[in-house]
Design a protein around this motif. Sequence first.
Motif, PDB file in Angstrom:
ATOM      1  N   HIS A 216      -9.446  10.731  -3.584  1.00  0.00           N
ATOM      2  CA  HIS A 216      -8.790  11.083  -4.839  1.00  0.00           C
ATOM      3  C   HIS A 216      -7.560  10.229  -5.133  1.00  0.00           C
ATOM      4  N   TYR A 217      -7.204   9.357  -4.223  1.00  0.00           N
ATOM      5  CA  TYR A 217      -6.070   8.480  -4.514  1.00  0.00           C
ATOM      6  C   TYR A 217      -6.376   7.536  -5.678  1.00  0.00           C
TER       7      TYR A 217
ATOM      8  N   LEU B 274       1.202  10.222  -0.413  1.00  0.00           N
ATOM      9  CA  LEU B 274       1.641  11.539   0.031  1.00  0.00           C
ATOM     10  C   LEU B 274       0.824  12.673  -0.588  1.00  0.00           C
ATOM     11  N   SER B 275      -0.070  12.335  -1.507  1.00  0.00           N
ATOM     12  CA  SER B 275      -0.800  13.388  -2.221  1.00  0.00           C
ATOM     13  C   SER B 275      -1.629  14.255  -1.283  1.00  0.00           C
ATOM     14  N   LYS B 276      -2.296  13.626  -0.330  1.00  0.00           N
ATOM     15  CA  LYS B 276      -3.143  14.397   0.575  1.00  0.00           C
ATOM     16  C   LYS B 276      -2.306  15.375   1.389  1.00  0.00           C
TER      17      LYS B 276
ATOM     18  N   GLU C 230     -17.036  -3.443  -7.072  1.00  0.00           N
ATOM     19  CA  GLU C 230     -17.011  -2.404  -6.048  1.00  0.00           C
ATOM     20  C   GLU C 230     -16.414  -1.101  -6.583  1.00  0.00           C
ATOM     21  N   GLN C 231     -17.050   0.013  -6.209  1.00  0.00           N
ATOM     22  CA  GLN C 231     -16.544   1.343  -6.524  1.00  0.00           C
ATOM     23  C   GLN C 231     -15.307   1.621  -5.668  1.00  0.00           C
ATOM     24  N   ASN C 232     -14.477   2.545  -6.106  1.00  0.00           N
ATOM     25  CA  ASN C 232     -13.325   2.941  -5.305  1.00  0.00           C
ATOM     26  C   ASN C 232     -13.784   3.683  -4.054  1.00  0.00           C
ATOM     27  N   PRO C 233     -13.021   3.591  -2.958  1.00  0.00           N
ATOM     28  CA  PRO C 233     -13.444   4.173  -1.673  1.00  0.00           C
ATOM     29  C   PRO C 233     -13.747   5.665  -1.785  1.00  0.00           C
TER      30      PRO C 233
ATOM     31  N   ILE D  77      -4.833   0.071 -14.284  1.00  0.00           N
ATOM     32  CA  ILE D  77      -4.811  -0.195 -12.840  1.00  0.00           C
ATOM     33  C   ILE D  77      -4.046   0.864 -12.065  1.00  0.00           C
ATOM     34  N   ARG D  78      -3.075   1.537 -12.656  1.00  0.00           N
ATOM     35  CA  ARG D  78      -2.353   2.569 -11.899  1.00  0.00           C
ATOM     36  C   ARG D  78      -3.259   3.752 -11.594  1.00  0.00           C
ATOM     37  N   ARG D  79      -4.342   3.899 -12.353  1.00  0.00           N
ATOM     38  CA  ARG D  79      -5.292   4.993 -12.145  1.00  0.00           C
ATOM     39  C   ARG D  79      -6.525   4.556 -11.352  1.00  0.00           C
ATOM     40  N   TYR D  80      -7.047   3.362 -11.676  1.00  0.00           N
ATOM     41  CA  TYR D  80      -8.317   2.927 -11.114  1.00  0.00           C
ATOM     42  C   TYR D  80      -8.181   1.834 -10.062  1.00  0.00           C
ATOM     43  N   GLY D  81      -7.008   1.228  -9.946  1.00  0.00           N
ATOM     44  CA  GLY D  81      -6.847   0.136  -9.001  1.00  0.00           C
ATOM     45  C   GLY D  81      -7.150  -1.204  -9.641  1.00  0.00           C
TER      46      GLY D  81
END
Length: 617
Positions: A595-596, A555-557, A612-615, A181-185
Amino acid sequence: MIMKRYYKTLLFIFLVAPFFVSCEDYLDVSPELGISSEEVFTDYFNTRGVVDRANFLIHNYVYFNTDWASELGVMSDECQISQTRYPPHYVFNTGVWMNSNFRELAGMTNEKDWQEYHDKDHEAEPVSKAFLAIRAVNSVLENIDKLQEYPTELGYTPQQLKDQLVGQSYFLRAFHYFQIIRRYGGFPTMTKTFEISHNFDEVRPTYLQSTDSLVQDLDKAIQFLPEKWNDQNKGRVTKTSAKALKAMTLLYAASPLMNPDLNPYGANSRTYNNAYAEKAAIAAAEAINDYPKGGYEMFSMDQYTENWYSRTSGFPKEAILQAPLSRHTDPDGWGIAGMGWFLPQFAGGWQVEGQPTQNAVDWFETADGYDVSDPEAISSGSFDPSDPYSNRDPRFRALILVHGDDMFEGLPNPSNNDVRMLNVKPDGWHYKFETGKNKIFTGYYHKGKHRWPGCDKWNRSGGWYRMFPHIRVAQLYLDYAEAANEAYGPNGMAPGASLSAVQALNIVRSRANMPGVLAKYTTSKDVFRKRIYNERAVELYHEFHRWHDLRRWKLSKEVLGQGTIYGADIKDVGGQTVYEKKALQGALRVFEDRHYWYPFPSKVMDIMTQFEQNPGW
């Protein structure tokens, strides 16, 4: 779960992969004796072998020689890969993630890894390992009441032995689920073994719902795990391990990225979930209160590197959660597994080594506690731009080699001073070596966390034990400080805690012989948050937290997608050495809103109706 075809692949591996016996020294043996599942669960050692396999699947980033491609530091701003033609650059840093079968991103796509996993455990990624580990411990939990044969020589009663297996299983299920979940939600819970006929197409839970399920497992683990193990079982997870992981997972759940209702997709808002911040602070406080009972403590600064390499076999006393142990260097030679991403190529490393960035160097405060970008750092005399590597946080020079350093201090080889003395000026040996075709040079090299003395092709120092802690005592204080600051402010305390957010941060700084955070940086929650973020970057430098931290902070973006990766720019001007920084050509990071979260592969999503796919993918 996601869909039938995908899980048929996984379930095939789960069903045909043998269970393993692990009756020798814990985690120091590679299990090879196959046993059918029907024979496993009446015998204690066989059942423990299944649990130990899930332990073995905790990824050790400094062991597996494939991990040059999973060097998370080069995905963030703390390191820069030296070669532009390798996947960490043209996959991760260009944002081409969908359907990638490359390291770190391959956990949902690389079926070849899964199919060969029972022969090559080390070839799979943390996420594909997670599915296998969860399947193993679910088998234990479903069959634990079949246990009949208990040993008498281990120093525990049959009930204690049973409880230990149950507690470890709940912990490991939570740990490996967190890797997903930390990677894919948000991801469907996996609380039982599934048959191929199971309908996996279901509505996807939120990240907070997934965390709540995970925390329930950790609460059960806390109930069953011992506070401390006997000498024969040192290194196994304890109540403190479960409490520390609970605090970490709740801190993630409190973070801006995990709360889209507070921080909509595409927005720049970075609001914490206060309710989860409170839960995280309370959980961290409980872990801080309890960790001495498990025999854990922080190393002194002169023993700091014992967290990552040692001449002594065993588990570092600061490691609350440790990847499986193994001797990773030969007694009479040297081992190269996992060295490619920190050892310079000229010293025997691979072409893909990561080098510290100027961005990372700038995180280290002055010895007086000033941020080097603070104008008062210069006006007070604390920071001298003409001598930028002096009067700095002791962790800086312990972890990073800078211009003018003896890279092989105290060692007889190499005797060639051109190689030995780091010279990053345009006419310097290292600059010339590192600026050839397709190369990027930051002007810095790694020194302390994963590179032991004599780790080079000349001295070839062997006999070192290498460790990779996933959670250290210091991180407990950092997790508490962040959660408590959001919930109660810099000087507030969580219920049951004995220290404030500021005091917690100062404990970590004190070990490094740094002063407490300057009062000017503690005037508000917002101001102090910046110092918390910075302290995490420094204390957890090169431990693969930075990539995930930037993501969860949203903050990654800003830092990666819109920021600049810098290196040292050192040259002679008018007879004086001038220290500046420069943007590194070819070091661009592409990071957009999508990419988050990591993308689920298209072959999965093409046949889904509810999931559902990630946004953005």
